[in-house]
Design a protein around this motif. Structure first.
Motif, mmCIF file in Angstrom:
data_model
loop_
_atom_site.group_PDB
_atom_site.id
_atom_site.type_symbol
_atom_site.label_atom_id
_atom_site.label_comp_id
_atom_site.label_asym_id
_atom_site.label_seq_id
_atom_site.Cartn_x
_atom_site.Cartn_y
_atom_site.Cartn_z
ATOM 1 N N VAL A 1 0.802 -1.062 -0.099
ATOM 2 C CA VAL A 1 -0.139 -0.091 -0.033
ATOM 3 C C VAL A 1 1.051 1.194 0.061
ATOM 4 C CG1 VAL A 1 -1.761 1.483 1.452
ATOM 5 C CG2 VAL A 1 -1.795 -0.993 1.164
ATOM 6 N N GLU A 2 0.703 2.122 -0.956
ATOM 7 C CA GLU A 2 1.333 3.500 -0.846
ATOM 8 C C GLU A 2 0.520 4.434 -0.296
ATOM 9 O OE1 GLU A 2 2.985 4.240 -4.813
ATOM 10 O OE2 GLU A 2 3.725 2.148 -5.057
ATOM 11 N N CYS A 3 1.301 5.347 0.805
ATOM 12 C CA CYS A 3 0.562 5.981 1.529
ATOM 13 C C CYS A 3 1.475 7.198 1.984
ATOM 14 C CB CYS A 3 -0.068 5.092 2.638
ATOM 15 S SG CYS A 3 1.181 4.063 3.517
ATOM 16 N N THR A 4 0.788 8.054 2.571
ATOM 17 C CA THR A 4 1.395 9.238 3.414
ATOM 18 C C THR A 4 0.908 9.151 4.859
ATOM 19 O OG1 THR A 4 -0.003 10.845 2.720
ATOM 20 C CG2 THR A 4 1.719 10.525 1.213
ATOM 21 N N ILE A 5 1.881 9.958 5.551
ATOM 22 C CA ILE A 5 1.761 10.268 7.097
ATOM 23 C C ILE A 5 0.645 11.359 6.979
ATOM 24 C CG2 ILE A 5 2.507 11.242 9.457
ATOM 25 C CD1 ILE A 5 3.786 8.570 8.643
ATOM 26 N N ASN A 6 -0.585 11.524 7.833
ATOM 27 C CA ASN A 6 -1.513 12.248 7.990
ATOM 28 C C ASN A 6 -2.440 12.516 6.740
ATOM 29 O OD1 ASN A 6 -0.436 12.897 10.472
ATOM 30 N ND2 ASN A 6 0.541 14.742 9.876
ATOM 31 N N GLY A 7 -2.209 11.448 5.418
ATOM 32 C CA GLY A 7 -2.807 11.538 4.520
ATOM 33 C C GLY A 7 -2.257 12.718 3.282
ATOM 34 N N LEU A 8 -1.334 13.258 3.736
ATOM 35 C CA LEU A 8 -0.586 14.379 3.012
ATOM 36 C C LEU A 8 -0.628 14.409 1.662
ATOM 37 C CD1 LEU A 8 0.718 17.411 3.629
ATOM 38 C CD2 LEU A 8 2.810 16.130 3.436
ATOM 39 N N GLY A 9 -1.070 15.073 0.804
ATOM 40 C CA GLY A 9 -0.841 15.179 -0.661
ATOM 41 C C GLY A 9 -1.665 16.195 -1.356
ATOM 42 N N GLU A 10 -1.346 16.184 -2.579
ATOM 43 C CA GLU A 10 -2.105 17.426 -3.110
ATOM 44 C C GLU A 10 -3.735 17.078 -3.357
ATOM 45 O OE1 GLU A 10 -0.780 17.783 -7.275
ATOM 46 O OE2 GLU A 10 -0.007 15.940 -7.356
ATOM 47 N N ARG A 11 -4.291 18.310 -3.744
ATOM 48 C CA ARG A 11 -5.942 18.105 -3.534
ATOM 49 C C ARG A 11 -6.264 17.644 -2.197
ATOM 50 N NH1 ARG A 11 -4.896 15.001 -8.083
ATOM 51 N NH2 ARG A 11 -6.197 13.610 -7.455
ATOM 52 N N ALA A 12 -7.133 16.441 -2.107
ATOM 53 C CA ALA A 12 -7.715 16.033 -1.036
ATOM 54 C C ALA A 12 -6.664 15.080 -0.249
ATOM 55 C CB ALA A 12 -9.016 15.337 -1.231
ATOM 56 N N GLY A 13 -5.688 14.843 -0.804
ATOM 57 C CA GLY A 13 -4.418 14.112 -0.223
ATOM 58 C C GLY A 13 -4.741 12.649 -0.453
ATOM 59 N N ASN A 14 -3.629 11.864 -0.170
ATOM 60 C CA ASN A 14 -3.348 10.438 -0.333
ATOM 61 C C ASN A 14 -4.066 9.453 0.915
ATOM 62 O OD1 ASN A 14 -1.197 10.136 -2.554
ATOM 63 N ND2 ASN A 14 -0.398 11.987 -1.697
ATOM 64 N N CYS A 15 -3.804 8.318 0.525
ATOM 65 C CA CYS A 15 -4.120 7.347 1.509
ATOM 66 C C CYS A 15 -3.270 7.639 2.672
ATOM 67 C CB CYS A 15 -3.928 6.020 1.008
ATOM 68 S SG CYS A 15 -3.924 4.438 2.019
ATOM 69 N N SER A 16 -3.989 7.432 3.765
ATOM 70 C CA SER A 16 -3.299 7.749 5.084
ATOM 71 C C SER A 16 -2.469 6.460 5.615
ATOM 72 C CB SER A 16 -4.458 8.377 6.146
ATOM 73 O OG SER A 16 -3.849 8.135 7.444
ATOM 74 N N LEU A 17 -1.250 6.623 6.015
ATOM 75 C CA LEU A 17 -0.441 5.617 6.577
ATOM 76 C C LEU A 17 -1.253 5.169 7.972
ATOM 77 C CD1 LEU A 17 3.307 5.026 6.725
ATOM 78 C CD2 LEU A 17 1.965 5.085 8.636
ATOM 79 N N GLU A 18 -1.370 5.801 8.631
ATOM 80 C CA GLU A 18 -1.696 5.534 10.166
ATOM 81 C C GLU A 18 -3.129 4.841 10.161
ATOM 82 O OE1 GLU A 18 -2.451 9.985 9.261
ATOM 83 O OE2 GLU A 18 -0.799 8.460 9.265
ATOM 84 N N GLU A 19 -3.991 5.309 9.212
ATOM 85 C CA GLU A 19 -5.190 4.627 8.945
ATOM 86 C C GLU A 19 -5.292 3.258 8.685
ATOM 87 O OE1 GLU A 19 -8.097 7.390 7.354
ATOM 88 O OE2 GLU A 19 -7.307 9.096 8.257
ATOM 89 N N PRO B 1 -8.599 18.066 14.149
ATOM 90 C CA PRO B 1 -8.776 17.260 15.770
ATOM 91 C C PRO B 1 -9.530 15.956 15.602
ATOM 92 C CG PRO B 1 -9.367 19.744 15.866
ATOM 93 C CD PRO B 1 -9.240 19.485 14.361
ATOM 94 N N ASN B 2 -10.227 15.738 14.600
ATOM 95 C CA ASN B 2 -11.198 14.621 14.272
ATOM 96 C C ASN B 2 -10.632 13.755 13.477
ATOM 97 O OD1 ASN B 2 -12.094 16.273 12.377
ATOM 98 N ND2 ASN B 2 -14.057 15.393 12.252
ATOM 99 N N LYS B 3 -9.281 13.754 13.168
ATOM 100 C CA LYS B 3 -8.682 13.047 12.144
ATOM 101 C C LYS B 3 -8.462 11.499 13.015
ATOM 102 C CE LYS B 3 -5.513 11.682 9.042
ATOM 103 N NZ LYS B 3 -5.421 10.466 9.290
ATOM 104 N N ALA B 4 -8.796 10.372 12.159
ATOM 105 C CA ALA B 4 -8.636 9.137 12.946
ATOM 106 C C ALA B 4 -7.214 8.746 13.228
ATOM 107 C CB ALA B 4 -8.925 8.057 11.796
ATOM 108 N N VAL B 5 -6.915 8.338 14.384
ATOM 109 C CA VAL B 5 -5.645 7.972 14.853
ATOM 110 C C VAL B 5 -4.797 8.981 15.443
ATOM 111 C CG1 VAL B 5 -3.644 6.611 14.515
ATOM 112 C CG2 VAL B 5 -5.689 5.811 13.392
ATOM 113 N N VAL B 6 -4.671 9.813 14.519
ATOM 114 C CA VAL B 6 -3.611 11.102 14.924
ATOM 115 C C VAL B 6 -4.191 12.263 15.366
ATOM 116 C CG1 VAL B 6 -1.672 10.081 13.928
ATOM 117 C CG2 VAL B 6 -3.241 11.543 12.618
ATOM 118 N N GLY B 7 -5.567 12.520 15.195
ATOM 119 C CA GLY B 7 -6.170 13.856 15.513
ATOM 120 C C GLY B 7 -6.181 13.935 16.900
ATOM 121 N N ALA B 8 -6.220 15.271 17.609
ATOM 122 C CA ALA B 8 -6.277 15.510 19.037
ATOM 123 C C ALA B 8 -7.460 14.959 19.827
ATOM 124 C CB ALA B 8 -6.288 17.014 19.335
ATOM 125 N N ASN B 9 -8.519 14.529 19.046
ATOM 126 C CA ASN B 9 -9.883 14.026 19.580
ATOM 127 C C ASN B 9 -9.908 12.462 19.283
ATOM 128 O OD1 ASN B 9 -10.422 16.663 20.235
ATOM 129 N ND2 ASN B 9 -12.050 16.930 19.042
#
Length: 516
Positions: free
Chosen positions: A226-244, A284-292
């Motif tokens: 699986v190709e992914c990025t930390i925090n789902g970082l990426g252009e437009r709406a981002g990439n697949c999120s590694l942590e998720e 804050p409501n991001k899965a796994v790494v959000g503050a909440n």
């Protein structure tokens, strides 16, 4: 025994293509070390042919990282592939990732090539790359929107030429989980030599389904990377999120039956480092790494968690590194304790003088703030980058006055190319006045497209972390500044963004932005 799922992180390549998220070589190296600590299998360190800066970053990461495979992206041409191979020379384990578009739309409108020309170029490129490196990944860009018959021909050909990983990208985030999973399955069933390569998925989040699509590609399609990025970082709406992806596979091992090598206790530290380096704040409501993510605000939920954690918690906060948010240092802490903490956080400074500079900043902060958290130290190091000699602009001092009913006024002193400059201005508020005071002297003409403030830890004594995004002549940059005083943090962030605009890095875009 369970299969292994390979985690391929492209934060430093595809993640960096978010507008304003470009990183310096030192910042990339720091994040690469954190990814190695996270036990990421493959780190895509950059696109070596895009600029000298990217080449040097790939080269530095290849030399420094020993436990992960280091990969460089390249278009399907000999020059790009040679450049990637050269940058990867020092790697303990190297991979060249080459790509060419295969969808009718991309071939006709962008490449202006016939399908037969694309097939031939893919074949020759993989053959050329295979002579330079044993580990070759091939991606048909916009693969999900490609004609299945043509795609089967291309992929069968590149596997025959020696491609060891086949990545099928959903370049524009168009896929639906069941359809995408079955698409990968169809390709694997129809291509006679499909068992000779590891199959990989790379999904974009335009419809919010990048993680779901990737997991469907794994479960239904049989992909094992699986190709992914930390925090789902990426252009437009981002990439697949590694942590998720990682936590889904670990938490639902009953369903996926797969092992991942990731040391999940370093996930939160990696998330913070990427966020503070790029200026992209984690919601804050991001899965796994959000503050909440593990905060149970509802009274019923709190009651349930207190009685038995698994009533509402399917993962433990400490498993992903949340417990690391402990007080680490105070003003009485010595240099060795500070140095040790830097090492634990994955921050490697090149010289003793840089450590001394960072320690001096730490002591200065400790005099103003009684408790210093890990986040404070990361912000302090990334804010100063402790390499001030490379900066064109640097804050010296700031004085501002604001009073109800009066127009705020600010006076700012900063250095430009070593020369001290003073500026003053009125504004709608103290931040506005301070930034106008800087701009009155710099006259950059840049347009501010984003201003955001984030508290680094949870009290009023917290440092404020400010992100300023500037746009000028088609270039977009993010500047980040941190300080217990929000106005000072804002001035630092503005000067940080001006520094990035000042260092004109020429980049060659990957075809179509390279969302492979």
């Amino acid at each position: 025994m369970a299969d292994q799922l390979i985690i391929f992180d492209t934060t430093l390549r595809d993640g960096e293509q978010s507008p304003g998220a470009s990183m310096t070589k030192d910042e990339k190296l720091r994040i690469a070390r954190q990814l190695e600590r996270l036990k990421v299998d493959v780190i895509e360190a950059g696109f070596a042919a895009s600029s000298n800066g990217d080449f040097e970053a790939v080269q530095a990461i290849a030399a420094a990282i020993k436990d992960s495979t280091i990969c460089s992206l390249s278009r399907a041409n000999d020059r790009d592939i040679s450049r990637a191979a050269e940058a990867l020379k020092g790697a303990a384990r190297a991979r060249i990732h080459t790509f060419i578009a295969t969808s009718p739309l991309h071939m006709e409108k962008k490449l202006r090539m016939t399908p037969e020309q694309v097939l031939e170029q893919a074949k020759q490129s993989v053959r050329f790359a295979r002579n330079l490196c044993a580990d070759i990944e091939f991606s048909p860009e916009d693969g999900y929107r490609s004609d299945v018959d043509f795609l089967c021909r291309v992929l069968e050909t590149v596997i025959r030429e020696g491609a060891t990983t086949i990545n099928v990208p959903d370049t524009v985030g168009y896929a639906i989980p069941e359809l995408y999973g079955n698409f990968i399955k169809t390709l694997r069933e129809r291509i006679p030599n499909s068992d000779k390569a590891v199959w990989s998925v790379h999904c974009h989040n335009d419809l919010g389904m990048a993680v779901a699509n990737s997991l469907a590609g794994v479960k239904l399609g049989g992909a094992r990377q699986v190709e992914c990025t930390i925090n789902g970082l990426g252009e437009r709406a981002g990439n697949c999120s590694l942590e998720e992806v990682v936590m889904a596979v670990k938490t639902r091992k009953d369903y996926f039956g797969l092992e991942v090598a990731i040391d999940t206790s370093h996930i939160v530290a990696a998330s913070r480092m990427v966020s503070q380096t790029t200026g992209f704040v984690v919601q804050p409501n991001k899965a796994v790494v959000g503050a909440n993510a593990f905060a149970h605000a509802s009274g019923i939920h709190q009651d349930g968690v207190l009685k038995a954690r698994d009533t509402y918690e399917i993962m433990r906060a400490e498993d992903v590194g949340w417990s690391a948010n402990k007080i680490v240092l105070g003003k009485l802490s010595g240099r060795n304790a500070f140095k040790q903490r830097l090492q634990e956080l994955g921050v490697v400074l090149d010289s003793e003088s840089e450590i001394n500079a960072a320690f001096a900043k730490f002591k200065e902060l400790a005099d103003r703030k009684s408790e210093i958290f890990d986040e404070d130290i990361l912000a302090l190091v990334s804010d100063e980058a402790v390499t001030s000699e490379q900066e064109a602009y640097r804050l010296v001092s700031l004085r501002q006055h604001s009073e109800t009913g009066e127009r705020p006024h600010a006076e700012v002193v900063f250095t430009a190319e070593g020369r001290e400059i003073r500026g003053e201005a009125d504004g709608n508020g103290p931040v506005d006045a301070s930034l106008k005071a800087i701009e009155s002297q710099v006259k950059s003409g840049a347009e501010m497209v984003l201003y955001s403030v984030n508290a680094i830890s949870g009290s009023t004594e917290s440092q404020g972390e400010v992100t300023v995004r500037l746009q000028n002549s088609g270039r977009v940059v993010n500047g980040v500044g941190a300080d217990p005083d929000i106005v000072v943090a804002s001035a630092k962030a503005y000067l940080s963004a001006l520094n990035k605009l000042h260092s004109k890095v020429e980049r060659v875009a990957a075809q179509g932005g390279g969302n492979v």
